[in-house]
Enzyme design. Structure first.
Site, PDB file in Angstrom:
ATOM      1  N   HIS A 130       0.819  -1.207   0.000  1.00 34.36           N
ATOM      2  CA  HIS A 130       0.000   0.000   0.000  1.00 34.36           C
ATOM      3  C   HIS A 130       0.860   1.268   0.000  1.00 34.36           C
ATOM      4  CE1 HIS A 130      -4.033   1.284   0.238  1.00 34.36           C
ATOM      5  NE2 HIS A 130      -3.824   2.080   1.274  1.00 34.36           N
ATOM      6  N   ASP A 141       0.749 -10.287 -13.868  1.00 33.32           N
ATOM      7  CA  ASP A 141       0.385 -11.701 -13.759  1.00 33.32           C
ATOM      8  C   ASP A 141       1.057 -12.542 -14.829  1.00 33.32           C
ATOM      9  OD1 ASP A 141      -1.285 -12.107 -11.494  1.00 33.32           O
ATOM     10  OD2 ASP A 141      -2.788 -10.848 -12.464  1.00 33.32           O
ATOM     11  N   GLU A 180      -3.179 -12.271 -19.535  1.00 38.58           N
ATOM     12  CA  GLU A 180      -2.273 -12.451 -18.396  1.00 38.58           C
ATOM     13  C   GLU A 180      -2.044 -13.924 -18.068  1.00 38.58           C
ATOM     14  OE1 GLU A 180      -3.854 -10.016 -15.226  1.00 38.58           O
ATOM     15  OE2 GLU A 180      -5.913 -10.595 -15.628  1.00 38.58           O
ATOM     16  N   CYS A 190      -0.801  -2.919 -19.547  1.00 38.13           N
ATOM     17  CA  CYS A 190      -1.231  -2.157 -18.369  1.00 38.13           C
ATOM     18  C   CYS A 190      -0.602  -2.662 -17.078  1.00 38.13           C
ATOM     19  CB  CYS A 190      -2.750  -2.143 -18.257  1.00 38.13           C
ATOM     20  SG  CYS A 190      -3.459  -3.762 -17.925  1.00 38.13           S
TER      21      CYS A 190
END
Ligand code: PEP
Ligand code: MG
Length: 587
Positions: free
Chosen positions: A191, A460, A436, A507
């Site tokens: 985070h 991923d 992915e 992305c």
């Protein structure tokens, strides 16, 4: 003077005064209360509780007004924890029976919860632990008003030092003059790292023991380029870092001026640089950084901060607000991608899987909750229909087979039908797949006829290709986007899509890193979506390199057999092409 090493998670150099967030809990006072002090201590605790409640209500209102309802809902959860009878009764009984002062009682409660949650090993519960901890720390800060440093009394820009950054602390940072962040826990994907990057604040994570080592008021240097910090540096070191900090500021100022300029390569090829966002605040950041749109809106954050499944109207309002706030109302909305590292208990995701990243996640989970999934699709189609046709796109994560795409398409058709039968006029929404899963990469040519666009989720894709968990530091040396096998796959996928005229974007995180950007450009990619903070530097780099040059670099790199060779070769070239951007690299 001392130097400590960690992981560089957000680039740049910052110097400031330490503000240690968890300081109050480092050494709680364990002296037992006298009997005559107990009543006063209980009152003390109640006052702190009132103040914490008032804080949370104010924060909820503020965040709702400035950011959005879903982001604000976390503070409603915190108020519920604060009101929880079991929570308060425990504290009261320890004050009365064990003669503990409130701070020590809170510290004990935090310890109990930590042990309890550690045993469950459930990621959803781990997140709830963060909320409980957040409330306890807030209460503690009100008990220690006198001892707690007022940020106003600390001179100069601040370097926040914390064990880890909790959700409400991140919101509170918005009001402070924070120039750098140092945390004990965390890595690239934590985070604190994401927030620091999205605000362009240099940050270093994984610095063990730092919250005890540093005191509020110390001078700290954060070097987010190589991941080290200096505590109370001598004048010579300070002088050297001041120069670097000035360079960092100058570069940021210079780059900020390119926000309204088109994204062009040195030879005039037009690029689309878009932002990855999780909520309205990020959409605003994408506008501020000059993004041409949003290439990835991760809807799971709407669910993660919501206590129950949001209904169609709530979702529709949330999506509409996101699109309204985004650059050019151009947004690719991704359906729920829960599972792997993110869990939502109310969707039945409350059990432990042996391999969560290869298990019941993403559309695999959504398919099994058709009512929920259809609702989300309808809400997205409804929101999209409020804006010019084609500006809002619908994207599905973790697509693995052709059958899945067919099924998804029929669900979207059903959404149009249902909405039309309710008298709602709909517009055609482009439907895309995230690429992915290696199986989809291998068979991309059989899939592209069925989709309107493709977006490569390289975070991923890389972990699956390399069989190396994206969040496990032990295998980080394998989970490398510049590994030769990854580059072979990416090059092929980009070529197949370009030949078929199907728009393709990358992305994943790599799109915003200089080295990967240059290689993707040379492979023929023209659409990139990244954390908004990276857009100015990538735009600048693009303007300094021609497509032809990038193609030459790719031709050379494809002959390399190791990741290290690729990294070294491209880094050297970028240093030659754009030497001033080195400051903005964490590589
Ligand atoms: C990705 O996998 O690259 C991606 C963009 O999705 P997420 O990081 O949300 O899994
Ligand atoms: Mg992904």
């Amino acid at each position: 003077m001392a130097m400590r090493r960690g992981i560089a998670v957000s680039p740049g150099v910052a110097i400031g005064t330490a503000y240690v967030i968890h300081e109050i809990f480092v050494n709680p006072d364990t002296k037992r209360l006298e009997d005559s002090q107990i009543t006063a201590e209980l009152a003390n605790y109640e006052t702190a509780r009132d103040k914490a409640g008032a804080d949370l209500r104010a924060l909820e209102r503020k965040v709702e007004a400035q950011v959005g309802r879903e982001e604000a809902s976390i503070f409603a959860v915190h108020q519920a924890i604060l009101r929880d009878a079991a929570f308060t009764n425990k504290i009261r009984s320890w004050i009365v029976d064990d003669k503990m002062n409130s701070s020590a009682a809170l510290h004990r409660l935090l310890g109990e919860y930590t042990t309890l949650f550690a045993r469950t090993n459930d990621e959803y519960l781990q997140e709830r632990l963060n909320d409980v901890r957040d409330v306890i720390i807030r209460l503690g800060s009100h008990l220690n008003d006198a001892a707690k440093p007022e940020t106003g009394s600390i001179v100069g820009p601040l370097i926040v030092v914390a064990d880890e950054l909790l959700p409400s602390q991140v919101v509170a940072l918005g009001d402070m003059d924070v120039h750098g962040i140092v945390t004990q826990k965390g890595s690239q994907t934590s985070h604190a790292a994401i927030v620091a990057r999205s605000r362009g604040i240099p940050a270093v994570s994984g610095v063990s023991g730092i919250a005890r080592k540093v005191k509020t008021g110390d001078t700290i240097v954060v070097d987010g380029r190589d991941g080290h910090i200096e505590i109370n540096p001598n004048s010579e070191t300070l002088k050297a870092f001041k120069k670097l900090e000035r360079e960092f500021f100058d570069l940021k100022d210079k780059l900020a001026t390119n926000r309204d300029q088109p994204s062009l390569t040195a030879d005039g090829c037009e690029l689309r640089l878009q932002g990855n966002i999780n909520g309205v605040a990020d959409a605003n950041a994408a506008c501020a950084m000059g993004a041409s749109g949003v290439g990835l809106y991760r809807t799971e954050y709407l669910y993660l901060t919501h206590p129950s499944v949001p209904d169609e109207d709530e979702q529709y309002e949330a999506y509409r607000a996101i699109v309204a706030a985004s650059p050019n109302h151009n947004v690719t909305i991704r359906t729920l991608d829960i599972g792997g590292d993110k869990t939502v208990a109310y969707l039945g995701h409350d059990h432990k899987e042996a391999n969560p990243f290869m298990g019941w996640r993403s559309i695999r989970l959504s398919f099994e909750h058709p009512e929920f999934f259809n609702t989300q699709i309808r809400a997205i189609v409804r929101a999209a229909s409020e804006f010019p046709e084609g500006t809002v796109r619908l994207m599905f994560p973790m697509v693995t087979t052709v059958e899945e795409i067919r099924k998804l398409r029929s669900m979207v058709r059903r959404a149009y039908k249902t909405l039309n039968s309710r008298g709602i006029k709909t517009k055609e929404v482009p439907i895309g797949m995230m690429l992915e899963v290696p199986a989809a990469a291998v068979s991309i040519s059989t899939m592209i006829d069925l989709v309107d666009f493709v977006s490569v989720g390289s975070n991923d894709l890389v972990q699956y290709l390399m069989a190396a968990d994206r969040d496990n530091p032990k295998v980080a040396h394998l989970c490398q986007p510049l590994a030769p096998p990854v580059l072979i796959v990416l090059k092929n996928v980009i070529e197949v899509c370009n030949r078929a005229n199907v728009p393709i974007t990358v992305c994943g995180e790599m799109a915003g890193t200089p080295r990967a950007f240059v290689l993707l450009l040379g492979m023929g990619l023209r659409r990139f979506s990244m954390s908004p903070a990276f857009i100015p530097s990538i735009k600048q780099l693009a303007s300094q390199i021609s497509v032809e040059e990038s193609e030459r670099i790719v031709a050379a790199v494809m002959k390399f057999k190791t990741t290290a060779q690729v990294k070294k070769f491209v880094a050297r070239l970028i240093e030659r092409i754009a030497p001033d951007l080195k400051m903005l690299s964490t590589e």
